[in-house]
Design a protein around this motif. Structure first.
Motif, PDB file in Angstrom:
ATOM      1  N   LYS A 239       0.928  -1.259  -0.004  1.00 45.74           N
ATOM      2  CA  LYS A 239      -0.094  -0.060  -0.012  1.00 45.74           C
ATOM      3  C   LYS A 239       0.819   1.068   0.119  1.00 45.74           C
ATOM      4  O   LYS A 239       1.866   1.341   0.516  1.00 45.74           O
ATOM      5  N   ILE A 240       0.409   2.372  -0.701  1.00 43.09           N
ATOM      6  CA  ILE A 240       0.999   3.439  -0.821  1.00 43.09           C
ATOM      7  C   ILE A 240       0.153   4.517  -0.427  1.00 43.09           C
ATOM      8  O   ILE A 240      -0.958   4.625  -1.119  1.00 43.09           O
ATOM      9  N   THR A 241       0.458   5.520   0.355  1.00 41.99           N
ATOM     10  CA  THR A 241      -0.355   6.724   0.820  1.00 41.99           C
ATOM     11  C   THR A 241       0.171   7.854   0.610  1.00 41.99           C
ATOM     12  O   THR A 241       1.446   8.055   0.929  1.00 41.99           O
ATOM     13  N   LEU A 242      -0.450   8.947  -0.111  1.00 46.85           N
ATOM     14  CA  LEU A 242      -0.105  10.205  -0.257  1.00 46.85           C
ATOM     15  C   LEU A 242      -0.590  11.116   0.637  1.00 46.85           C
ATOM     16  O   LEU A 242      -1.757  11.290   0.531  1.00 46.85           O
ATOM     17  N   LEU A 243       0.355  11.828   1.440  1.00 51.25           N
ATOM     18  CA  LEU A 243      -0.246  12.675   2.291  1.00 51.25           C
ATOM     19  C   LEU A 243       0.402  14.265   1.585  1.00 51.25           C
ATOM     20  O   LEU A 243       1.411  14.332   1.353  1.00 51.25           O
ATOM     21  N   GLN A 244      -0.513  15.088   1.613  1.00 47.97           N
ATOM     22  CA  GLN A 244      -0.240  16.664   1.121  1.00 47.97           C
ATOM     23  C   GLN A 244      -0.989  17.590   1.780  1.00 47.97           C
ATOM     24  O   GLN A 244      -1.989  17.355   2.728  1.00 47.97           O
ATOM     25  N   GLY A 245      -0.400  18.628   2.077  1.00 49.46           N
ATOM     26  CA  GLY A 245      -1.006  19.945   2.698  1.00 49.46           C
ATOM     27  C   GLY A 245      -1.168  19.661   4.064  1.00 49.46           C
ATOM     28  O   GLY A 245      -0.289  19.235   4.645  1.00 49.46           O
ATOM     29  N   SER A 246      -2.479  20.074   4.513  1.00 46.62           N
ATOM     30  CA  SER A 246      -2.672  19.740   6.279  1.00 46.62           C
ATOM     31  C   SER A 246      -2.525  18.380   6.707  1.00 46.62           C
ATOM     32  O   SER A 246      -2.322  18.465   7.807  1.00 46.62           O
ATOM     33  N   SER A 247      -2.663  17.571   5.518  1.00 46.05           N
ATOM     34  CA  SER A 247      -2.601  16.082   5.951  1.00 46.05           C
ATOM     35  C   SER A 247      -1.329  15.680   6.428  1.00 46.05           C
ATOM     36  O   SER A 247      -0.960  14.596   7.113  1.00 46.05           O
ATOM     37  N   ALA A 248      -0.589  16.317   5.766  1.00 45.38           N
ATOM     38  CA  ALA A 248       1.169  15.872   5.949  1.00 45.38           C
ATOM     39  C   ALA A 248       1.731  16.788   7.011  1.00 45.38           C
ATOM     40  O   ALA A 248       2.969  16.374   7.226  1.00 45.38           O
ATOM     41  N   ALA A 249       1.055  17.480   7.683  1.00 47.15           N
ATOM     42  CA  ALA A 249       1.531  18.581   8.858  1.00 47.15           C
ATOM     43  C   ALA A 249       2.082  17.817   9.884  1.00 47.15           C
ATOM     44  O   ALA A 249       3.133  18.417  10.588  1.00 47.15           O
ATOM     45  N   ILE A 250       1.573  16.763  10.151  1.00 44.37           N
ATOM     46  CA  ILE A 250       2.073  15.937  11.306  1.00 44.37           C
ATOM     47  C   ILE A 250       3.308  15.618  11.092  1.00 44.37           C
ATOM     48  O   ILE A 250       4.110  15.325  12.263  1.00 44.37           O
ATOM     49  N   PHE A 251       3.934  15.585   9.848  1.00 41.32           N
ATOM     50  CA  PHE A 251       5.275  15.223   9.735  1.00 41.32           C
ATOM     51  C   PHE A 251       6.484  16.487  10.032  1.00 41.32           C
ATOM     52  O   PHE A 251       7.455  16.181   9.560  1.00 41.32           O
ATOM     53  N   GLY A 252       5.846  17.414  10.187  1.00 38.40           N
ATOM     54  CA  GLY A 252       6.605  18.602  10.815  1.00 38.40           C
ATOM     55  C   GLY A 252       7.691  19.057   9.760  1.00 38.40           C
ATOM     56  O   GLY A 252       7.368  19.476   8.801  1.00 38.40           O
ATOM     57  N   VAL A 253       8.747  19.144  10.335  1.00 36.73           N
ATOM     58  CA  VAL A 253       9.791  19.893   9.638  1.00 36.73           C
ATOM     59  C   VAL A 253      10.118  18.806   8.326  1.00 36.73           C
ATOM     60  O   VAL A 253      11.008  19.490   7.361  1.00 36.73           O
ATOM     61  N   ARG A 254       9.626  17.720   7.997  1.00 39.72           N
ATOM     62  CA  ARG A 254       9.833  16.946   6.734  1.00 39.72           C
ATOM     63  C   ARG A 254       8.814  16.881   6.152  1.00 39.72           C
ATOM     64  O   ARG A 254       8.774  16.202   4.980  1.00 39.72           O
ATOM     65  N   GLY A 255       7.616  17.534   6.160  1.00 40.08           N
ATOM     66  CA  GLY A 255       6.246  17.485   5.692  1.00 40.08           C
ATOM     67  C   GLY A 255       6.115  18.314   4.559  1.00 40.08           C
ATOM     68  O   GLY A 255       5.069  17.925   3.810  1.00 40.08           O
ATOM     69  N   ALA A 256       6.879  19.395   4.340  1.00 37.71           N
ATOM     70  CA  ALA A 256       6.288  20.583   3.610  1.00 37.71           C
ATOM     71  C   ALA A 256       6.221  19.833   1.946  1.00 37.71           C
ATOM     72  O   ALA A 256       5.546  20.379   1.336  1.00 37.71           O
ATOM     73  N   ASN A 257       7.028  19.125   1.545  1.00 36.95           N
ATOM     74  CA  ASN A 257       6.952  18.671  -0.004  1.00 36.95           C
ATOM     75  C   ASN A 257       6.085  17.297   0.198  1.00 36.95           C
ATOM     76  O   ASN A 257       6.006  16.615  -0.930  1.00 36.95           O
ATOM     77  N   GLY A 258       5.033  16.970   1.263  1.00 36.94           N
ATOM     78  CA  GLY A 258       4.421  15.721   1.164  1.00 36.94           C
ATOM     79  C   GLY A 258       4.895  14.742   1.647  1.00 36.94           C
ATOM     80  O   GLY A 258       6.417  14.673   1.696  1.00 36.94           O
ATOM     81  N   VAL A 259       4.274  13.689   1.730  1.00 38.21           N
ATOM     82  CA  VAL A 259       4.631  12.302   2.467  1.00 38.21           C
ATOM     83  C   VAL A 259       4.255  11.361   1.529  1.00 38.21           C
ATOM     84  O   VAL A 259       3.101  11.223   1.263  1.00 38.21           O
TER      85      VAL A 259
END
Lengths: 455, 1037
Positions: free
Chosen positions: B224-244
């Motif tokens: 499974k691959i999940t794409l997080l972007q914008g506010s849903s990626a925010a929980i990844f903090g300093v590594r999240g700005a480019n999405g996860v």
């Protein structure tokens, strides 16, 4: 069950605080030193100042471009190469983004910045008073020299108006910018008057500090500071003061004139060291202070012509007297293999390596004599003529020993021009003597480099 | 910390991990069972088993099996898309259930359920793809297989070479000097894309190659691959700005023995080659150029220009074979074997897979081989504790084809063989070699005699534990360990160099991570539900690098018996002997400083849900990093999200809308992929000596204020399922602003510094995402369509553009205020002068005919490097056992800058010339498109970067076409198989584009972030993309 929850929250909070207080996020750079670590003794401070000398002899500064730019503007040389930035300078159209003029500016300020850092750190580091004075004096000398060369090139000449405090000079940098904050901060641009005042102040202090210290000519020394101060006053046409400091050096008799113009700057000629008051030393081909200068006048493999050639005016002037040794030894006729044209090239600096004479005894002789003539110190003139005639002797077989103030003044100026061809002197003499280059008069804005735009 | 210490600490952590879990034992009821469906009695995969009144859920595996721990007297809710939900009060320990089918199963809605369960994003958005979709045939690597499948994720493949790099971008570019790639989390462990880009070596760009695990991971093992972007990626903090991107491999639900074999093989052919002129035309052009120069510039001073380059006589020039592309390009081939086995009981599950993969790329000598294996072990020692262990090992070998700036195909097109024999001993290339020292530009020879090979080993170890303290309090503990070892061998033999030489680069990276995450749920009266989570993480990673050079050796260094088994470390004593040995043999050895960095994070989230209709969540994450300057040690990233499921309202009566939800979020996240030592100043104690005395030089200023780049994002979306669940989709709009972008700022030169690396710039991305899944036909023929569309408007913002440095000398790409990043700083090309054949530019409305004197004010800003829209349309049609899938992929609006045209089409030298040079100016009065030919070596003063070389990079292509067949009835059974599936697929069958010079999809590979970010559409001499034909077979025992 609630106890479990409490434990968890307590453990987490403890973890948070212990982590935040711990060393986990402290980092040190690997293998590289901070300036505080690297510069912590008088010796390391000395080594740091060494890099200020390196800035001075950089190809952007005395190592090449400083002289080349001056002589291009003064019309003694012309540029035949392809580089846009040099072409702009040669056409008097260099803007504030010209990389050559910006390079001079930046590198000269690097030397100033390094001196400032030394002056700032001196107080933190314990060392004998003598060493401290020696370091301080050198730093002030380099700072003065940097500001002086820049204000002459980038600002209107002295005497443009009666009140030079209204004329835009250059930023005077008196503190080091060794932090992002200070480096990004601009320093306001001072007037020409203020800049000259600061330069005089730095050199004067350097004289006091360096007096009595034994220093070779490859480092800033008391006589170099005196000579530079004399040169500064001379540039302001303040002949009394210029004479005073030049006289100190001439009377001192520490320096002697080399007896021939041939191989004058050759690295194999140890005697020339006696003529140098301050030089930027080259010790080997690998450690050449003047590589850019040699490259500029040498024949490159690509174009088969040097990038810089003497102009017709300077050729006419120098070849005027055919027994002039300087004409014989500093120029060479070159035949272009493609079209068989003959071209005169400059061979004055054609050595594998060469130290850069920043200020020499011969220049002091000229300044002293001209100042004396201008303020009419007749007695002195006669004494000083001895040295002057030595210079004439090594240049010509025959020369006239006619005297008379006007005659002497003109002769001295002419001989000085011939003596210091391609050494960046001519432009400042034009400005000082209120003459001109072609159709640009001495105070024309075309003879001034533009201050980089981001100042 | 030394790497050895990691090896000691890691097993310790595992032991503590397991034992603490076991100690925290307490009693609970476990319910297990099988979910089946009513129509055929088949077992249901993916049914959701939920403990009523909580968020606690489990999903049934592919055999319908589920297991859940619940308190006594609880109620379970069983649901599955397309089936009626069923509630069971106080279920028994074994509780089987049959769900009644309400209509045909809607496969596409599975996504929604996965999303809900994993609480990543409460919507029907195409942000999750599952095993079946990833495993679409025709792709070699991870990124390739993802293209067009996830809304908002832009993927551009650099080329069709084996092991080629792919660029991933989410929601447009946001940075200039830092990485713009998303964070990839592999089984809970962050792995870095572009691992070595900050500690770079020249090898990395060669062959468009990129050593990271994802370039050789076994695609088939991904579940499974999940794409997080914008506010849903925010929980990844300093590594999240480019999405996860969250990637999960094998899973746990198997309850029986299952064996699967997947084999595929195929061929690939280059999609493009350059159209070059032949030798006769070249000779004519040299003459014409010389004539032009005589007329306009007088004779050339350089005698080297009197004949053809390298003094080749025209007769032999005409006899040479100039079709060198024929000798460089080839048909590639590949084969892929994947074998997996799963077995499980209620207390443990094991699984393993292995993949053997070989790919011969479209350029001679380009090869990639990989062996991957994955071992999974799940164990439930007690009811309340679940542990999962996952070991992933990959070994890869890649023979690079030297491309791009590093040579090979790039070299082929730069210096090339217009008239020269590629192998004759006295050919031009021999002379050229002598002229230019030890450099050879002969592409055919380069490929034969220059080998460049890299080897990678990656070991990823994960241990996850979930411990249930009470029914509403669970603790997740996750530890991960990743070791990556990269070795690169470069060797040029005696046909290329007088003194053959080689080098070996060894790099290691070790990463270690531990996270602790308690989650707490409270439900009040089945109306209010609260969810709290705390999270703490420690992450540390370390790089080591060393290099060995040798000359005068007759084989690559790794094949040299003298050096076999020798350890090149500075610490070991035998090395001293080796050092001496090396010195005597003409070797030398460089050890680079080690780099490491660590991240320490804390986060808390709280969410609230009212009657499944309204929900809101807030969270805050604090990230501390060793990369930050000492004045900015911790970064704080808050986020807020809310949603309103309108269709859950009691008053909802619109029949044709089955589901409708509005959601919105606002968040901050960061990017901190700067070099680990960016904050420090550099002082060298070994400056240039002055008067034979040592000097100290300052090289770089310290920046104690250095910090992350911050992205603020706002998004609002609408999810819908309409027309009796025939159409499902989502629309989302977002606006993101990135601040504190690290830039090179021009300092006042009187500071003695030229440029400073500071947090300064701003960039905005505004966009629109759209995803639609429709069931067009149902019954005998099933036809499903999925549409993805992403629109992004990017603007760089920096009012003080004065302070913005032009980043690159060669490329016109530049960040410019109020323009898309990057824009092109170019001249406005008007036409080729009929009079003298030189280009004429428009400057401030006037035509400037003197290219020698071009004022700076004549520059304008145009174009954009990244596409403003992209997406895909994917159709899947099945009819009895047959299935047909085809996907169109499109990308719109990027401006390609044809640097090869600018650089090479303007003057005739020893380089290849494209056929577009035929349209040149020849004599006064000509209308032409290419300026007059010249031999002059330096056309830059005359030919400026201009819009003449800009091209629209939009394209649409049939990315994939697949025809598959499930062998029906009892044939598989007779072979004792459960399933046999055969397929045939074609990738890149055709492309439509206005860019006619080459394929419009490429990414010129550089070895650093800055150039990568600035040059997304920089076209120089790219290796070709490929068209592949693939046949495959999938068998399950």
């Amino acid at each position: 069950m609630t106890t479990h929850k409490k434990y968890f929250i307590i453990i987490l909070l403890l973890l948070f605080y212990s982590c935040e207080e711990s060393q986990l996020l402290n980092s040190e750079s690997s293998g590289t030193l901070t300036p505080e670590q690297a510069i912590n003794s008088s010796e390391s401070l000395c080594n740091y100042l060494g890099s200020a000398y390196n800035s001075l002899r950089d190809s952007s500064c005395f190592g090449g471009n400083l002289w080349l730019v001056s002589d291009l503007l003064a019309g003694d040389i012309k540029y035949t190469g392809q580089l846009q930035s040099w072409r702009e300078i040669a056409h008097y159209s260099a803007g504030s983004d010209n990389s050559i003029s910006n390079g001079i500016w930046k590198t000269m300020y690097q030397a100033i910045d390094k001196s400032n850092y030394v002056l700032q750190r001196l107080v933190d580091i314990s060392m004998p008073a003598d060493s401290m004075e020696l370091l301080r004096g050198q730093a002030l000398f380099i700072r003065g020299l940097g500001h002086f060369e820049l204000v002459r090139l980038f600002s209107h000449p002295w005497d443009t108006t009666l009140n030079m405090s209204d004329v835009r000079g250059i930023p005077i940098r008196l503190t080091s910018s060794f932090s992002m904050e200070s480096a990004s901060k601009k320093t306001s641009i001072s007037s020409v008057q203020e800049t000259y005042n600061q330069v005089i102040k730095d050199f004067s202090e350097a004289i006091t500090l360096l007096d009595g210290k034994i220093q070779g000519s490859m480092y800033a020394n008391v006589n170099a500071a005196r000579a530079m101060l004399s040169k500064v006053y001379f540039q302001q046409n303040n002949y009394d003061s210029a004479f005073f400091y030049a006289d100190l050096i001439v009377q001192n008799r520490k320096y002697t004139l080399y007896d021939s113009v041939q191989n004058m700057y050759s690295p194999n000629n140890p005697d020339i060291n006696d003529e140098f008051i301050f030089q930027l030393k080259s010790t080997s081909v690998m450690d050449n202070s003047s590589g850019a200068l040699q490259q500029a006048y040498s024949i490159s493999h690509d174009s088969l012509l040097p990038d810089f050639l003497p102009t017709d005016q300077i050729i006419a002037l120098m070849s005027d007297s055919t027994d002039d040794n300087r004409w014989k030894h500093h120029f060479n006729l070159f035949i272009n293999p493609v079209n068989n044209d003959s071209i005169f090239c400059i061979t004055k600096f054609a050595y594998p390596y060469m130290s850069i004479p920043v200020i020499t005894f011969s220049e002091m002789v000229f300044i002293r004599l001209e100042s004396a003539v201008m303020i009419n110190k007749t007695g002195v003139i006669r004494e000083d003529l001895e040295d002057f005639y030595k210079i004439m002797e090594r240049a010509y077989k025959h020369y006239s020993q006619q005297t008379g103030n006007d005659y002497l003044r003109n002769l001295v100026r002419l001989e000085k021009r011939k003596e210091f061809t391609f050494q960046g002197l001519r432009l400042h003499e034009i400005k000082r003597n209120h003459t001109g280059v072609d159709h640009y008069s001495w105070n024309d804005r075309h003879l001034i480099l533009k201050i980089p735009k981001n100042e | 910390m030394k790497i050895n210490t990691f090896f000691i600490i890691y097993p310790l952590v595992i032991i503590i991990h397991v034992t603490t879990g076991a100690l925290l034992f307490s009693q609970k009821k476990t319910v297990t069972g099988i979910v089946t469906e009513s129509e055929y009695g088949n077992r249901l995969k993916g049914a959701v088993v939920k403990l009523k009144g909580t968020n606690k859920t489990k999903i049934s595996d592919e055999h319908g099996f589920y297991q859940i721990i619940i308190p006594e007297d609880a109620t379970l809710i069983f649901s599955h898309p397309g089936y009626e939900s069923t509630e069971i009060n106080n279920p028994g320990e074994e509780q089987n259930i049959t769900l009644i089918k309400i209509e045909e199963q809607d496969a596409d809605l599975i996504d929604k359920f996965y999303a809900d369960i994993y609480q990543v994003s409460e919507n029907t958005f195409k942000n999750v793809i599952t095993e079946e979709e990833i495993d679409l045939p025709g792709y070699f690597d991870f990124a390739q297989g993802l293209q067009g499948k996830l809304t908002g994720l832009n993927i551009r493949q650099s080329s069709g070479l084996a092991g080629a790099f792919s660029k991933l971008t989410i929601r447009g570019p946001k940075t200039i000097h830092l990485s713009s790639s998303p964070l990839v989390v592999f089984n809970g462990m962050p792995v870095m894309l572009n691992l070595y880009r900050d500690n770079t070596s020249s090898f990395d760009a060669a062959g468009g190659y990129n050593p990271n695990m994802l370039s050789f991971v076994d695609v088939a093992s991904i579940e499974k691959i999940t794409l997080l972007q914008g506010s849903s990626a925010a929980i990844f903090g300093v590594r999240g700005a480019n999405g996860v991107l969250l990637i999960n491999t094998m899973d746990t639900k198997t309850r029986e023995s299952r064996f699967n074999v997947h084999f595929s093989t195929g061929i690939s052919e280059p999609l493009n080659s350059f159209k070059f002129i032949d030798n006769q035309a070249y000779i004519n052009f040299v003459d014409e150029a010389r004539k032009n120069d005589q007329i306009f510039n007088g004779p050339h001073e350089n005698p080297a220009y009197q004949g053809l380059y390298g003094e080749v006589d025209k007769k032999s020039a005409l006899n040479n074979n100039t079709d060198w592309q024929n000798k460089v390009l080839r048909k590639g081939s590949f084969s892929d074997l994947h074998v997996s086995y799963h077995y499980g009981t209620d207390t443990f599950q094991i699984g393993g897979n292995m993949r053997l993969y070989e790919h011969h790329g479209p350029v001679n000598n380009n090869e990639q081989n990989a062996v991957s294996s994955n071992v999974f072990f799940g164990y439930k020692p007690i009811q309340k504790l679940e542990t999962r262990f996952n070991l992933n090992f990959n070994r890869e070998r890649n023979k690079h084809a030297l491309v791009s700036e590093a040579g090979g195909l790039g070299i082929a097109q730069s210096v090339a063989l217009p008239v020269y024999a590629e192998d004759a001993p006295d050919s031009y290339f021999e002379l050229f070699t002598k002229y230019h020292g030890n450099v050879s530009f002969n592409p055919v020879r380069q490929l034969k005699h220059h080998s460049l090979e890299s080897k990678n080993n990656s070991t990823l170890l994960n241990l996850q534990s979930i411990y249930e303290i009470t029914s509403d309090l669970n603790v997740y503990l996750n530890t991960g360990f990743h070791y990556l070892d990269n070795e690169q061998q470069d060797y040029k033999d005696s046909l290329l160099l007088d003194l053959p030489s080689g080098s070996q680069l060894d790099r290691q990276n070790l990463t270690w991570q531990i996270t602790l995450n308690p989650r707490y749920n409270i439900v009040i009266d089945d109306v209010h539900s609260f969810h709290y989570g705390l999270f703490t993480e420690f992450f540390t990673t370390k790089f080591q690098q060393e290099q060995l050079f040798a000359s005068g050796i007759d084989r690559p260094l790794d094949a040299d018996p003298l050096l076999q088994g020798k350890e090149f470390t500075n610490n070991s004593k035998p090395e001293l002997i080796l050092e001496k040995l090396l010195h005597e043999q003409g070797f030398f050895h460089t050890t680079y400083p080690d780099y490491s960095w660590s991240l320490l994070s804390f986060a808390g989230t709280a969410s609230y849900n009212y009657k499944n209709t309204y929900s809101a969540s807030i969270g805050l994450r604090a990230d501390g990093s060793t990369k930050f300057g000492k004045n900015n040690k911790f970064a704080y990233f808050p986020h807020v999200r809310g949603s309103w499921t309108i269709s859950n309202l009691k008053s909802w009566e619109i029949e044709y809308i089955d589901y409708l939800k509005i959601s919105s979020g606002f968040s901050m996240s960061g990017n901190s992929s700067m070099h680990t030592e960016q904050q420090f100043g550099i002082v060298s104690t070994e400056g240039r000596p002055y008067n034979e005395n040592n000097t100290i030089e300052t090289k770089k200023l310290p920046n104690p204020d250095l910090k992350w780049e911050t992205t603020w994002s706002f998004d609002i979306g609408l999810d819908f399922i309409i027309l009796e669940k025939k159409i499902a989709g989502k629309i989302e709009c977002y606006h993101e602003q990135t601040r504190d972008i690290i830039q090179h700022i021009l300092a006042p030169l009187s500071s003695g510094w030229e440029s400073l690396y500071l947090n300064n710039g701003k960039m905005c991305n505004t966009g629109f995402l759209f995803n639609l899944q429709t069931k067009n036909l149902q019954g005998i023929v099933n036809w499903i369509t999925s549409v993805n569309f992403t629109l992004n408007r990017n603007r760089f913002q920096n009012q003080d553009e004065y302070y913005q440095q032009q980043e690159l000398e060669y490329s016109p790409a530049i960040p410019k205020n109020n323009r898309p990043y990057p824009a092109y700083r170019i001249m406005d090309f008007s036409h080729i002068s009929q009079k003298n054949g030189l280009p004429v530019y428009q400057i401030n409305g006037k035509e400037n005919t003197n290219p020698e004197n071009m004022p700076l004010s004549g520059f304008m800003y145009k174009g954009q490097g990244y596409p403003f829209a992209f997406g895909s349309v994917h159709n899947h049609i099945s009819y009895y056992g047959f299935d047909l899938g085809f996907m169109f992929y499109f990308s719109l609006g990027n401006t390609i800058y044809d640097y090869a045209g600018y650089y090479q089409q303007t003057h005739v030298n020893a380089w290849n010339l494209r056929k577009d040079i035929y349209d040149r100016w020849q004599k006064p009065g000509n209308y032409a498109n290419v300026p007059r030919l010249t031999l002059k070596n330096n056309p830059y003063n005359q030919y400026k970067h201009s819009d003449h070389f800009m091209h629209d990079g939009s394209y649409i292509r049939l990315r994939n076409l697949t025809l598959g067949y499930n062998i029906p009835g009892n044939i598989p059974e007779r072979l004792r198989l459960k399933k046999i599936h055969l397929f045939f697929s074609i990738q890149n069958l055709f492309t439509l584009s206005k860019f006619d010079i080459y394929d419009p999809e490429f990414y010129h590979v550089f070895d650093n972030y800055t150039e990568m970010n600035l040059n997304p559409s920089f076209f120089y001499l790219e290796p070709p993309q490929v068209r592949t034909f693939k046949f495959g077979l999938n068998m399950t025992f």
